[in-house]
Scaffold this motif. Sequence first.
Motif, PDB file in Angstrom:
ATOM      1  N   VAL A  53       0.308  52.806  14.821  1.00  0.00           N
ATOM      2  CA  VAL A  53       1.015  52.588  13.565  1.00  0.00           C
ATOM      3  C   VAL A  53       0.433  51.359  12.859  1.00  0.00           C
ATOM      4  O   VAL A  53       0.352  50.280  13.454  1.00  0.00           O
ATOM      5  CB  VAL A  53       2.530  52.382  13.801  1.00  0.00           C
ATOM      6  N   VAL A  95       6.087  48.918   7.458  1.00  0.00           N
ATOM      7  CA  VAL A  95       5.254  50.097   7.716  1.00  0.00           C
ATOM      8  C   VAL A  95       5.375  50.983   6.493  1.00  0.00           C
ATOM      9  O   VAL A  95       6.447  51.535   6.217  1.00  0.00           O
ATOM     10  CB  VAL A  95       5.720  50.851   8.976  1.00  0.00           C
ATOM     11  N   SER A 123       1.376  56.459   8.929  1.00  0.00           N
ATOM     12  CA  SER A 123       2.165  55.650   9.864  1.00  0.00           C
ATOM     13  C   SER A 123       3.651  55.918   9.707  1.00  0.00           C
ATOM     14  O   SER A 123       4.397  55.972  10.696  1.00  0.00           O
ATOM     15  CB  SER A 123       1.862  54.164   9.649  1.00  0.00           C
TER      16      SER A 123
END
Length: 258
Positions: A225, A241, A246
């Motif tokens: 990620v 994120v 991701s």
Amino acid sequence: MYDLDTRKQALALVAQGFSQNSVSKQTGISRAAIRSWLQRIEPLGHDRGADCPRCSSTPKLPDDPGAYSYLLGLYLGDGCISSGKRGVYSLRIACADAWPGLIDACVDAVQRARPANKVCRVQRQGCQYVTSSSKHWPCFLPQHGPGRKHNRTITLEPWQQQIVDAHPWEFIRGLIHSDGCRVINWTTRLIRGERKRYEYPRYFFTNKSDDIRKLFGDTLTAVGVEWTHCTRAGKEYNISVARRASVALMDAHVGPKY
């Protein structure tokens, strides 16, 4: 408090015909304790002195490492341990009422970590505290210490890192469920001369502890990620994120709170 083996030994002697007074003299256990065990329907039930896999002569991992990894994430985010009488410690994890599924998952993880202990839900305004008492919570969660977590060093023991490496998504999920969220951000883009609104999902994790944010970031990196640090007042405070691939990966393994 007496451990499970001691209780079994005392009750076995009584079952053989020895008097409570005689068993008390042989074992050093008070007659009141023996009498209370005999009066219970399940005298060997929820026992705060049950065997601990961490402080036994040959330490081993918790029986359910996946549940432990999730619990570790919850504890680092919204948990605390306080000491009580007779060397008993109380684990407490705060869970918002808005996420009943999260509360159930927290209760399940605590119960799996210490199957012999009772788990209680204590209602407070806007949240429930999931609590459980045991002499061994500091064995399971050695990050326990005086003061707030962000004011002291937080590192994982080698055996904990082994569990996180084997169950990274459970650890990430626990951290998101405690101090994280999934939100919908928006921005505008100029498309063919026309400005249009564009929405996209994003995960945030917020924690004052540099060490805990590093544990979260390192685990995200380990599972592929991509993430970035966001600052508040010039200091790193949030982990974001936002890249599509991701976010999709996080959605597949974590998802929003429920």
